[in-house]
Design a protein around this motif. Structure first.
Motif, mmCIF file in Angstrom:
data_model
loop_
_atom_site.group_PDB
_atom_site.id
_atom_site.type_symbol
_atom_site.label_atom_id
_atom_site.label_comp_id
_atom_site.label_asym_id
_atom_site.label_seq_id
_atom_site.Cartn_x
_atom_site.Cartn_y
_atom_site.Cartn_z
ATOM 1 N N LYS A 1 67.884 73.990 20.148
ATOM 2 C CA LYS A 1 67.215 72.951 19.364
ATOM 3 C C LYS A 1 65.887 72.557 20.018
ATOM 4 O O LYS A 1 65.817 72.308 21.212
ATOM 5 C CB LYS A 1 68.130 71.727 19.239
ATOM 6 N N ASN A 2 64.831 72.509 19.200
ATOM 7 C CA ASN A 2 63.473 72.103 19.601
ATOM 8 C C ASN A 2 62.810 73.076 20.570
ATOM 9 O O ASN A 2 61.710 72.803 21.064
ATOM 10 C CB ASN A 2 63.470 70.705 20.234
ATOM 11 N N ILE A 3 63.440 74.222 20.839
ATOM 12 C CA ILE A 3 62.840 75.202 21.762
ATOM 13 C C ILE A 3 62.560 76.517 21.052
ATOM 14 O O ILE A 3 61.433 77.019 21.065
ATOM 15 C CB ILE A 3 63.752 75.439 22.985
ATOM 16 N N GLY A 4 63.585 77.108 20.434
ATOM 17 C CA GLY A 4 63.401 78.368 19.733
ATOM 18 C C GLY A 4 64.714 79.120 19.620
ATOM 19 O O GLY A 4 65.784 78.614 19.981
ATOM 20 N N GLY A 5 64.617 80.347 19.110
ATOM 21 C CA GLY A 5 65.807 81.153 18.896
ATOM 22 C C GLY A 5 65.696 82.513 19.542
ATOM 23 O O GLY A 5 64.603 83.060 19.724
ATOM 24 N N ILE B 1 66.180 71.272 29.331
ATOM 25 C CA ILE B 1 65.078 72.241 29.341
ATOM 26 C C ILE B 1 63.926 71.718 28.507
ATOM 27 O O ILE B 1 62.756 71.789 28.893
ATOM 28 C CB ILE B 1 65.566 73.602 28.801
ATOM 29 N N SER B 2 64.261 71.145 27.331
ATOM 30 C CA SER B 2 63.231 70.593 26.447
ATOM 31 C C SER B 2 62.481 69.449 27.126
ATOM 32 O O SER B 2 61.252 69.333 27.015
ATOM 33 C CB SER B 2 63.865 70.113 25.148
ATOM 34 N N PHE C 1 62.503 86.460 21.611
ATOM 35 C CA PHE C 1 62.437 85.001 21.513
ATOM 36 C C PHE C 1 61.385 84.587 20.492
ATOM 37 O O PHE C 1 60.255 85.095 20.498
ATOM 38 C CB PHE C 1 62.085 84.399 22.874
ATOM 39 N N VAL C 2 61.751 83.672 19.594
ATOM 40 C CA VAL C 2 60.826 83.109 18.596
ATOM 41 C C VAL C 2 60.774 81.601 18.825
ATOM 42 O O VAL C 2 61.786 80.910 18.645
ATOM 43 C CB VAL C 2 61.277 83.415 17.162
ATOM 44 N N PRO C 3 59.613 81.039 19.245
ATOM 45 C CA PRO C 3 59.549 79.598 19.559
ATOM 46 C C PRO C 3 59.631 78.728 18.305
ATOM 47 O O PRO C 3 59.259 79.147 17.214
ATOM 48 C CB PRO C 3 58.173 79.459 20.231
ATOM 49 N N ALA C 4 60.108 77.508 18.491
ATOM 50 C CA ALA C 4 60.155 76.535 17.404
ATOM 51 C C ALA C 4 58.759 75.973 17.162
ATOM 52 O O ALA C 4 58.017 75.697 18.104
ATOM 53 C CB ALA C 4 61.128 75.411 17.750
ATOM 54 N N GLU C 5 58.399 75.795 15.899
ATOM 55 C CA GLU C 5 57.050 75.345 15.551
ATOM 56 C C GLU C 5 56.966 73.840 15.357
ATOM 57 O O GLU C 5 55.875 73.277 15.351
ATOM 58 C CB GLU C 5 56.588 76.053 14.269
ATOM 59 N N GLN C 6 58.093 73.157 15.182
ATOM 60 C CA GLN C 6 58.045 71.743 14.822
ATOM 61 C C GLN C 6 57.806 70.814 16.004
ATOM 62 O O GLN C 6 57.561 69.621 15.820
ATOM 63 C CB GLN C 6 59.346 71.326 14.110
ATOM 64 N N VAL C 7 57.869 71.323 17.242
ATOM 65 C CA VAL C 7 57.718 70.472 18.423
ATOM 66 C C VAL C 7 56.466 70.891 19.184
ATOM 67 O O VAL C 7 56.237 72.080 19.430
ATOM 68 C CB VAL C 7 58.949 70.577 19.352
ATOM 69 N N ASN C 8 55.635 69.907 19.547
ATOM 70 C CA ASN C 8 54.446 70.137 20.364
ATOM 71 C C ASN C 8 54.695 69.524 21.738
ATOM 72 O O ASN C 8 54.806 68.304 21.871
ATOM 73 C CB ASN C 8 53.215 69.513 19.713
#
Length: 319
Positions: free
Chosen positions: A100-104, A7-8, A115-122
């Motif tokens: 991982k790398n998507i969100g929680g 998915i990522s 859903f809360v997206p991950a901030e470390q990946v653009n």
């Protein structure tokens, strides 16, 4: 098998990645921005969101999983269904789920999925290598002219001229006041004249310098001779054709004549139908048409399902 990594990977390339039976991850491009309070610069990025109401299988994730894991398409669909069931169990048992790398994901008080997206990946490929940075505050020095102007204004405010008449009827002070005002006026006129003459002299000197420079430039241009001994050959540019990796499939046939008959029928109905090369199973796929974007192909598939073939499906592949 964990499918979060696939998915990522797809989020870098597509705006919508649907997980059949679970929901769809959507991306939206956010422009670069500046936080003036902290002097922080943020590069453009892809914001990831989740829509739990888009659950239909569009073939994107299953086709990608089939290629990467080298498994049958139907097996890939089964793997996704099993993984979705595990996700739902984890959410109901523990109240949360992290990709991982998507969100929680978590459940709110109303038992709805949040859903809360991950901030470390653009996921915006064009922003690769760009990161947030903070710029120091830029201090600008005022010109001497502005400094002098402020000093004069302060002196004028601190030392105003006030005339206080005496109680006696003695008007001799008016004579001195007139003399003072006359002196100030004459001094101002003389100063303005001197400043005006100085300004005119500077303008004349500037004009002479510009004329001399232009004269020398013109002389150099007249003396120069331009020629090309070995001209370069002409260049022919070839504009690549637009990629159309999204296809609406009408069906796949083991007998070529059946595929040709279907192509002929669809062409008569006005579709841009065609038959492509046999797949690895020896079947001859027939397409209603090909499209350059996923949204355009998905819209066409829905229209075809209502008008001609409810079993039409979407194929994502570059030929």
């Amino acid at each position: 098998m964990k499918i979060e990594q696939y998915i990522s990977q797809l989020l870098y390339r597509y705006q919508c990645v649907t997980v059949p039976g679970f929901g769809a991850f959507l991306t939206e491009i956010q422009s670069a921005k500046l936080d003036e309070n902290t002097n922080s610069f943020y590069p453009p990025k892809k914001l990831v969101s989740f829509n739990p109401y888009i659950k239909n299988n569009d073939g994107l994730l299953a086709n990608h999983l089939s290629k990467e894991e080298k498994i049958n398409y139907e097996v890939a669909i089964s793997v996704i269904q099993t993984e979705v069931e595990n996700w739902r169990k984890s959410i109901h048992e523990f109240g949360q789920l992290t990709f991982k790398n998507i969100g929680g994901f978590s459940l709110n008080s109303e038992n709805n999925l949040v859903f809360v997206p991950a901030e470390q990946v653009n996921y915006l490929k064009e922003s690769f290598g760009l990161s947030t940075f903070v710029s120091p505050t830029v201090k600008r020095e005022e010109s001497k002219h502005e400094e002098y102007k402020e000093i004069v204004e302060e002196l004028e405010e601190k030392a105003p001229i006030v005339f206080t008449p005496e109680k006696r009827r003695n008007y001799s002070f008016l004579k001195y006041a007139a003399i003072v005002l006359l002196s100030v006026g004459v001094s101002g006129a003389i100063g303005y004249k001197v400043y005006q003459n100085y300004e005119q002299e500077i303008a004349q000197q500037t004009l002479l310098v510009e004329q001399n420079v232009q004269k020398k430039v013109n002389q150099k241009i007249q003396e120069a001779t331009f020629f090309i001994e070995s001209p370069l050959p002409s260049v022919t540019l070839t504009i690549p054709s637009e990629k159309m990796p999204y296809h609406v499939v009408a069906g796949a046939f083991s007998i070529e004549s059946n595929a040709d008959n279907l192509v002929e029928r669809l062409l008569k109905l006005g579709y841009n139908a065609k038959r492509i090369a046999p797949n690895k199973f020896g079947l001859n796929p027939v397409l209603y048409g090909s499209y350059s974007s996923y949204s355009e192909a998905y819209k066409a598939m829905k229209e075809i399902q209502q008008a001609d073939n409810p079993k039409a499906w979407l194929l994502i592949e570059e030929f």
